[in-house]
Design an enzyme around this catalytic site. Sequence first.
Site, PDB file in Angstrom:
ATOM      1  N   GLY A   1       8.454   3.928 -17.310  1.00  0.00           N
ATOM      2  CA  GLY A   1       9.672   3.234 -17.756  1.00  0.00           C
ATOM      3  C   GLY A   1      10.647   3.557 -18.618  1.00  0.00           C
ATOM      4  O   GLY A   1      10.362   4.662 -19.537  1.00  0.00           O
TER       5      GLY A   1
ATOM      6  N   CYS B   1       3.068   8.014 -18.134  1.00  0.00           N
ATOM      7  CA  CYS B   1       4.073   8.435 -19.085  1.00  0.00           C
ATOM      8  C   CYS B   1       4.372   6.866 -20.083  1.00  0.00           C
ATOM      9  O   CYS B   1       3.725   6.938 -20.950  1.00  0.00           O
ATOM     10  CB  CYS B   1       5.528   8.262 -18.095  1.00  0.00           C
ATOM     11  SG  CYS B   1       7.031   8.960 -18.883  1.00  0.00           S
ATOM     12  N   TYR B   2       5.257   6.020 -19.695  1.00  0.00           N
ATOM     13  CA  TYR B   2       5.294   4.840 -20.611  1.00  0.00           C
ATOM     14  C   TYR B   2       3.951   4.122 -20.604  1.00  0.00           C
ATOM     15  O   TYR B   2       3.647   3.326 -21.548  1.00  0.00           O
ATOM     16  CB  TYR B   2       6.309   4.035 -20.334  1.00  0.00           C
ATOM     17  CG  TYR B   2       6.343   2.760 -20.891  1.00  0.00           C
ATOM     18  CD1 TYR B   2       7.259   2.508 -22.153  1.00  0.00           C
ATOM     19  CD2 TYR B   2       5.795   1.527 -20.557  1.00  0.00           C
ATOM     20  CE1 TYR B   2       7.466   1.584 -22.724  1.00  0.00           C
ATOM     21  CE2 TYR B   2       5.991   0.280 -21.285  1.00  0.00           C
ATOM     22  CZ  TYR B   2       6.861   0.320 -22.276  1.00  0.00           C
ATOM     23  OH  TYR B   2       6.805  -0.811 -23.077  1.00  0.00           O
TER      24      TYR B   2
ATOM     25  N   HIS C   1       4.210  12.941 -14.392  1.00  0.00           N
ATOM     26  CA  HIS C   1       4.355  12.079 -13.339  1.00  0.00           C
ATOM     27  C   HIS C   1       3.750  12.715 -12.244  1.00  0.00           C
ATOM     28  O   HIS C   1       4.168  13.555 -11.436  1.00  0.00           O
ATOM     29  CB  HIS C   1       5.777  11.804 -13.179  1.00  0.00           C
ATOM     30  CG  HIS C   1       6.560  11.057 -13.873  1.00  0.00           C
ATOM     31  ND1 HIS C   1       6.325   9.629 -13.907  1.00  0.00           N
ATOM     32  CD2 HIS C   1       7.194  11.098 -15.102  1.00  0.00           C
ATOM     33  CE1 HIS C   1       7.152   8.777 -14.928  1.00  0.00           C
ATOM     34  NE2 HIS C   1       7.579  10.013 -15.596  1.00  0.00           N
TER      35      HIS C   1
ATOM     36  N   GLU D   1       2.971  11.379  -9.381  1.00  0.00           N
ATOM     37  CA  GLU D   1       3.697  10.784  -8.251  1.00  0.00           C
ATOM     38  C   GLU D   1       4.679  11.622  -7.555  1.00  0.00           C
ATOM     39  O   GLU D   1       4.819  11.480  -6.170  1.00  0.00           O
ATOM     40  CB  GLU D   1       3.703   9.508  -8.408  1.00  0.00           C
ATOM     41  CG  GLU D   1       5.158   9.105  -9.023  1.00  0.00           C
ATOM     42  CD  GLU D   1       4.810   8.993 -10.676  1.00  0.00           C
ATOM     43  OE1 GLU D   1       5.743   8.480 -11.361  1.00  0.00           O
ATOM     44  OE2 GLU D   1       3.673   9.662 -11.090  1.00  0.00           O
TER      45      GLU D   1
ATOM     46  N   GLY E   1      17.603  -3.473  16.342  1.00  0.00           N
ATOM     47  CA  GLY E   1      17.138  -2.280  17.575  1.00  0.00           C
ATOM     48  C   GLY E   1      16.648  -1.141  16.440  1.00  0.00           C
ATOM     49  O   GLY E   1      15.942  -0.171  17.136  1.00  0.00           O
ATOM     50  N   GLY E   2      16.658  -1.202  15.189  1.00  0.00           N
ATOM     51  CA  GLY E   2      15.774  -0.333  14.437  1.00  0.00           C
ATOM     52  C   GLY E   2      14.273  -0.547  14.430  1.00  0.00           C
ATOM     53  O   GLY E   2      13.918  -1.510  14.895  1.00  0.00           O
ATOM     54  N   VAL E   3      13.696   0.334  13.726  1.00  0.00           N
ATOM     55  CA  VAL E   3      12.211   0.487  13.775  1.00  0.00           C
ATOM     56  C   VAL E   3      11.927  -0.823  13.149  1.00  0.00           C
ATOM     57  O   VAL E   3      10.932  -1.652  13.679  1.00  0.00           O
ATOM     58  CB  VAL E   3      11.845   1.749  13.008  1.00  0.00           C
ATOM     59  CG1 VAL E   3      10.152   1.575  12.893  1.00  0.00           C
ATOM     60  CG2 VAL E   3      11.937   2.784  13.564  1.00  0.00           C
TER      61      VAL E   3
ATOM     62  N   SER F   1      12.926  -4.142  12.211  1.00  0.00           N
ATOM     63  CA  SER F   1      13.222  -5.279  13.057  1.00  0.00           C
ATOM     64  C   SER F   1      12.758  -5.449  14.264  1.00  0.00           C
ATOM     65  O   SER F   1      12.222  -6.261  14.736  1.00  0.00           O
ATOM     66  CB  SER F   1      14.896  -5.617  13.239  1.00  0.00           C
ATOM     67  OG  SER F   1      15.334  -4.686  14.216  1.00  0.00           O
TER      68      SER F   1
ATOM     69  N   LYS G   1       7.638   2.369   5.209  1.00  0.00           N
ATOM     70  CA  LYS G   1       8.303   2.631   6.573  1.00  0.00           C
ATOM     71  C   LYS G   1       7.440   3.489   7.919  1.00  0.00           C
ATOM     72  O   LYS G   1       7.231   3.121   8.893  1.00  0.00           O
ATOM     73  CB  LYS G   1       9.459   3.548   6.374  1.00  0.00           C
ATOM     74  CG  LYS G   1      10.064   4.199   7.931  1.00  0.00           C
ATOM     75  CD  LYS G   1      10.844   3.254   8.537  1.00  0.00           C
ATOM     76  CE  LYS G   1      12.215   3.268   7.835  1.00  0.00           C
ATOM     77  NZ  LYS G   1      13.111   2.090   8.836  1.00  0.00           N
TER      78      LYS G   1
END
Length: 521
Positions: free
Chosen positions: A60, A87-88, A176, A178, A232-234, A236, A377
């Site tokens: 943070g 970290c924080y 970090h 990640e 029309g996207g992935v 929706s 996603k």
Amino acid sequence: MSQSEPVHGGILIVDFGTQYCQLIARRVRELGVYSRITAPDMALAAFREQRPAGVILSGGPCSVYEGDAPHLAREILDQKVPVLGICYGLQWLSHTLGGRVEPAKDSGGEYGRTEMELTGPSALLEGVRARSTVWMSHGDKVATLPPGFTVLARSGPCPVAAAADDKRGFYGLQFHPEVSHSEQGDVVLRNFVVKIARAACDWRPGHIVAEKVRAIAAQVGTQGEVVMGLSGGVDSSVAAVLIHRAIGARLHCVFVDNGLLRQGERDVVEHLFRDQEHVDLRIVDARERFLRALDGVDDPERKRKIIGKVFVDVFREAARDFQRAHFLGQGTLYPDVIESVAAHGGATAVIKSHHNVGGLPEDLDMELVEPLRDLFKDEVRAIGRELGLPSSLVDRQPFPGPGLAVRCVGALSAEKLEILRQADAIVRDEVETHALHKGLWQWFAVLLPVRSVGVMGDQRTYAYPVVLRVVSSQDGMTADWELLPLEALRRISSRIINEVKGVNRVCLDITSKPPGTIEWE
């Protein structure tokens, strides 16, 4: 509000405001372990609801000794599960348990790649090389560790790069793990999540389709109806199919043609959802309405807000025909929620606006149905495959909500959008037909609001340049530019200049994110 079934176990992540919180959650899920992000002031309640195998405290921007630093209930350390502070998070652990944190005045902090040296064996750093590169980003340091802690690793400016109290199950990292810049960060996270916390590696997003369908059916009930804006996207598309599997003909989809779509997008949506999935689909042609509202607007954020407002207005008008629909379906993803409105209540700053989160009028008076709200996603793609959706849809590259409006730089016109639409179709065709998109995140064209002199057919031309943007990324938060094979570049350039009227120059964007962004606006 939306409804989703609670998932027990996994890892609870407390967000102290880091820009990397999503990355932590993604890395944990990539291990096959469910993760959930919560705010410091909601952590204890979230813990009791989730009953996780372990807790990760994020980094943070604040200093733990300041009065306005994020507050976390001390009781979170009494839950008898392992805790990892990053970290924080390490500094909060140290400060809370009797250690001392102070500004790193001697070094001014530590930022970027740093060489870390192990000082002794530990379960947390098992398998990590004696010397390895890690990513640091901190202005404070742990000057004195709490009783019971030992130092596991150090760097040049940082005497405590990693520490542990094995007896109580408390661990801390100043770096970090990640981010991809930490060479063996994945090893460290696996050690904590799988070996120390012993979290079950049973998170398989493709296997939760039945749970999602049951949750939707329970929320909507046997008589409820849902109206949904389908892009029309992935996101929706997968959400619409899930809702349709749950309630059938009681789902009503509205597809708004805003004139900012890619070539053939409207036809693809109509064929898939009306002809194949047999969804009740209404198509609204609002191209002229959007262009009128955007006339002369060249500021990117104004474009986004106008597009969002007009979409809501058009959608609201169409939705009036479905008087019995008291539920609103959306393809909201976990990153949308975190970035746009910090729904978990954390200190994370608003990064960008999303047309499907936070922009809906308060008087819409509809309950949200958001089956993808807790997913990333790649997990949505996995569900799409499980649902049997075609790979052309499931594996398509991300496309921004405002569409081509943010790739046609500056003020818009029907002519410019058509030029960009044709150029973009050529880029996609060449990359996808020759299977050059493996390992890529996005590949598209950008139209610039300038014109340059050229020579075509022995005649002087004064036309637009098209920029080719090709990037690789794991999550869109950072990205590297990629170079297509030389022959592919030749084909793309030749086709655009020969087939697209109004273009006489093709350029390459070789900028990473940061310092640039993936999109141009």
